[in-house]
Design an enzyme around this catalytic site. Sequence first.
Site, short mmCIF file in Angstrom:
data_model
loop_
_atom_site.label_atom_id
_atom_site.label_comp_id
_atom_site.label_asym_id
_atom_site.label_seq_id
_atom_site.Cartn_x
_atom_site.Cartn_y
_atom_site.Cartn_z
N LEU A 144 0.82 -1.21 0.00
CA LEU A 144 0.00 0.00 0.00
C LEU A 144 0.86 1.26 0.00
CD1 LEU A 144 -2.83 -1.03 2.47
CD2 LEU A 144 -3.11 -0.46 0.05
N ARG B 196 2.15 1.75 -3.51
CA ARG B 196 1.10 2.16 -4.45
C ARG B 196 0.61 3.57 -4.18
NH1 ARG B 196 -4.28 -1.00 -4.12
NH2 ARG B 196 -4.81 0.71 -2.75
N GLU B 197 0.50 3.95 -2.94
CA GLU B 197 -0.08 5.24 -2.57
C GLU B 197 0.96 6.31 -2.28
OE1 GLU B 197 -3.10 5.38 -3.14
OE2 GLU B 197 -3.88 3.38 -2.87
N LYS B 198 2.18 6.14 -2.77
CA LYS B 198 3.26 7.05 -2.41
C LYS B 198 3.12 8.45 -3.00
CE LYS B 198 6.24 5.55 -6.13
NZ LYS B 198 6.26 4.21 -6.58
#
Length: 151
Positions: A21, A24-26
Amino acid sequence: TTGGVLYTVPEELAERCLAELDFREKGGYARDCIDVVEGATGSTARALLYRGTPDNPAFWTRCARDPDFAAAVISRAVGPSGPNREYLFRLEAFLEANGESACGTVDIARRVRRLDGRRAAVVHGAGSDQYGQMTGRSMEEGTDVHELGEA
């Protein structure tokens, strides 16, 4: 209020799940722990939330104000999980299946579909907004500057 889904991750998978996560959400997201209320029971739980914040350099404030611009960006963008449009369409299907068809996400998905087969250019600039070039407004207020032409 905001609706959503709570997932319980088994302890043995938590570290791997968080790593995926976080990767992916960086771009443009802050990781927060929040209290949520489960609708059916009213019980409270702690949950992890990734949220876009305007202070992150990857966050485009214009996308929040201009759904046509957001649709153009999403129609072309690709991230670690694949094309953003595919993620958007899966989210739209989930929302509609759960009675949330009147939200902004569904509206943007419809705008992205209208771009299918057409070239979308995303123009990003800086400076004054004297002529409305940054906010998507022309000099004549109300004129739609998002009309797509053949290139």
